[in-house]
Design an enzyme around this catalytic site. Sequence first.
Site, PDB file in Angstrom:
ATOM      1  CB  SER A 100      -0.888   0.011   1.244  1.00  0.00           C
ATOM      2  OG  SER A 100      -1.530   1.259   1.372  1.00  0.00           O
ATOM      3  CE1 TYR A 137      -4.132  -2.576   4.792  1.00  0.00           C
ATOM      4  CE2 TYR A 137      -3.485  -0.281   4.511  1.00  0.00           C
ATOM      5  CZ  TYR A 137      -3.881  -1.489   3.970  1.00  0.00           C
ATOM      6  OH  TYR A 137      -4.017  -1.623   2.601  1.00  0.00           O
ATOM      7  CE  LYS A 182      -1.533  -4.305   2.850  1.00  0.00           C
ATOM      8  NZ  LYS A 182      -1.729  -5.582   2.142  1.00  0.00           N
TER       9      LYS A 182
HETATM   10  N1  LIG Z   1      -8.683  -0.588  -1.495  1.00  0.00           N
HETATM   11  C1  LIG Z   1      -7.630   0.172  -1.442  1.00  0.00           C
HETATM   12  O1  LIG Z   1      -7.718   1.415  -1.619  1.00  0.00           O
HETATM   13  C2  LIG Z   1      -6.279  -0.426  -1.198  1.00  0.00           C
HETATM   14  C3  LIG Z   1      -5.158   0.425  -1.219  1.00  0.00           C
HETATM   15  C4  LIG Z   1      -3.886  -0.105  -1.033  1.00  0.00           C
HETATM   16  C5  LIG Z   1      -3.743  -1.468  -0.842  1.00  0.00           C
HETATM   17  N2  LIG Z   1      -4.855  -2.283  -0.806  1.00  0.00           N
HETATM   18  C6  LIG Z   1      -4.637  -3.717  -0.596  1.00  0.00           C
HETATM   19  O2  LIG Z   1      -5.280  -4.453  -1.608  1.00  0.00           O
HETATM   20  C7  LIG Z   1      -5.708  -5.722  -1.097  1.00  0.00           C
HETATM   21  C8  LIG Z   1      -7.179  -5.938  -1.356  1.00  0.00           C
HETATM   22  O3  LIG Z   1      -7.903  -4.870  -0.781  1.00  0.00           O
HETATM   23  P1  LIG Z   1      -9.469  -4.626  -1.072  1.00  0.00           P
HETATM   24  O4  LIG Z   1      -9.665  -3.175  -1.036  1.00  0.00           O
HETATM   25  O5  LIG Z   1      -9.895  -5.408  -2.252  1.00  0.00           O
HETATM   26  O6  LIG Z   1     -10.095  -5.254   0.272  1.00  0.00           O
HETATM   27  P2  LIG Z   1     -11.606  -5.715   0.565  1.00  0.00           P
HETATM   28  O7  LIG Z   1     -12.540  -5.150  -0.428  1.00  0.00           O
HETATM   29  O8  LIG Z   1     -11.829  -5.412   2.007  1.00  0.00           O
HETATM   30  O9  LIG Z   1     -11.544  -7.301   0.347  1.00  0.00           O
HETATM   31  C9  LIG Z   1     -10.784  -8.058   1.243  1.00  0.00           C
HETATM   32  C10 LIG Z   1     -10.634  -9.485   0.750  1.00  0.00           C
HETATM   33  O10 LIG Z   1      -9.799 -10.176   1.669  1.00  0.00           O
HETATM   34  C11 LIG Z   1     -10.498 -11.282   2.214  1.00  0.00           C
HETATM   35  N3  LIG Z   1     -10.244 -11.386   3.649  1.00  0.00           N
HETATM   36  C12 LIG Z   1     -10.402 -10.428   4.592  1.00  0.00           C
HETATM   37  N4  LIG Z   1     -10.099 -10.918   5.809  1.00  0.00           N
HETATM   38  C13 LIG Z   1      -9.749 -12.212   5.631  1.00  0.00           C
HETATM   39  C14 LIG Z   1      -9.345 -13.248   6.512  1.00  0.00           C
HETATM   40  N5  LIG Z   1      -9.245 -13.062   7.831  1.00  0.00           N
HETATM   41  N6  LIG Z   1      -9.104 -14.455   5.984  1.00  0.00           N
HETATM   42  C15 LIG Z   1      -9.228 -14.671   4.660  1.00  0.00           C
HETATM   43  N7  LIG Z   1      -9.595 -13.734   3.773  1.00  0.00           N
HETATM   44  C16 LIG Z   1      -9.854 -12.519   4.254  1.00  0.00           C
HETATM   45  C17 LIG Z   1     -11.985 -10.998   1.989  1.00  0.00           C
HETATM   46  O11 LIG Z   1     -12.674 -12.239   1.908  1.00  0.00           O
HETATM   47  P3  LIG Z   1     -14.246 -12.369   2.325  1.00  0.00           P
HETATM   48  O12 LIG Z   1     -15.030 -11.767   1.186  1.00  0.00           O
HETATM   49  O13 LIG Z   1     -14.482 -13.817   2.484  1.00  0.00           O
HETATM   50  O14 LIG Z   1     -14.417 -11.580   3.587  1.00  0.00           O
HETATM   51  C18 LIG Z   1     -11.947 -10.235   0.677  1.00  0.00           C
HETATM   52  O15 LIG Z   1     -11.898 -11.108  -0.418  1.00  0.00           O
HETATM   53  C19 LIG Z   1      -5.318  -5.702   0.388  1.00  0.00           C
HETATM   54  O16 LIG Z   1      -4.062  -6.306   0.549  1.00  0.00           O
HETATM   55  C20 LIG Z   1      -5.226  -4.229   0.702  1.00  0.00           C
HETATM   56  O17 LIG Z   1      -4.400  -3.970   1.803  1.00  0.00           O
HETATM   57  C21 LIG Z   1      -6.102  -1.785  -0.977  1.00  0.00           C
END
Ligand SMILES: NC(=O)c1ccc[n+]([C@@H]2O[C@H](COP(=O)([O-])OP(=O)(O)OC[C@H]3O[C@@H](n4cnc5c(N)ncnc54)[C@H](OP(=O)(O)O)[C@@H]3O)[C@@H](O)[C@H]2O)c1
Length: 233
Positions: free
Chosen positions: A143, A154, A158
Amino acid sequence: MKLLDNKWALVTGSSRGIGRQIALGLAQRRCNIVVHGRNESNVAETLQQLQALGARTHVVSGDLGTAEGIEAIIEGVKKGPGHIDILYNNAAIQNDWKPIWDIAPDEWLEIFQVNVFAMVALCNAFAPEMKRRGYGRIINLTSGIRDIPQLAPYSVSKAAVDKYSRDLAAELQGTNVLVNYIDPGWLKTDMGGPDAEQEVETVLPGVLVPALLDDHGPSGRFYAAQDYKDLER
Ligand SMILES: NC(=O)c1ccc[n+]([C@@H]2O[C@H](COP(=O)([O-])OP(=O)(O)OC[C@H]3O[C@@H](n4cnc5c(N)ncnc54)[C@H](OP(=O)(O)O)[C@@H]3O)[C@@H](O)[C@H]2O)c1
């Protein structure tokens, strides 16, 4: 177009958000997908979208916050394709917003368990076999978050992802198992929230770049998915 015929990719957290986009993008390159969510019902919509693309799929489920959940994922892969060519460590969680002083040790531990220790466990499970097979692509989600002390667990997790990715890349140097880490940008997902800068679809095609690297290509490098958002998908 470079294709990933006969390769199997495990995309953790592909039930929604960025993980679903990664899975769809890889499937468009003819990659077979191991879809993952905390439980099987969570992955239903992703599975439907992958099958509409004609992708070969296998479902695994498990909570990355527990040893049993991680083991269930590893065992699930064994019962399906048996091996993984591309490991996309995408799933992660964010801590609740609060003053940095008030964040309890348990909250730090919970974030590190899912975002760091589970990633390490999956790399330990799949990287040695990748090495033996002479092919592997490991991509860890990082991130660009900075200067938000309320989300320190968090953010610090990262930073650990970055450092670990470089250490693992060094360990696997010369093996054609390439380890890289990627910042997707700030995206409108459940985690990113509705005020995020970008639509989730903008992670494509950038998130595919480290998965499509040529043999013995770059390893231990940082990628930014948004750098590629204007490229043809
Ligand atoms: N969104 C952003 O702006 C952003 C920015 C920088 C980096 N990121 C990174 O990108 C990645 C994806 O983010 P996102 O925004 O797509 O997140 P999200 O919409 O919150 O989705 C999270 C995903 O992770 C799974 N997950 C959460 N907790 C879990 C656990 N305890 N065990 C197994 N699976 C789990 C969830 O599965 P379920 O559906 O089964 O709950 C879901 O598929 C992450 O690494 C995040 O840190 C995101």
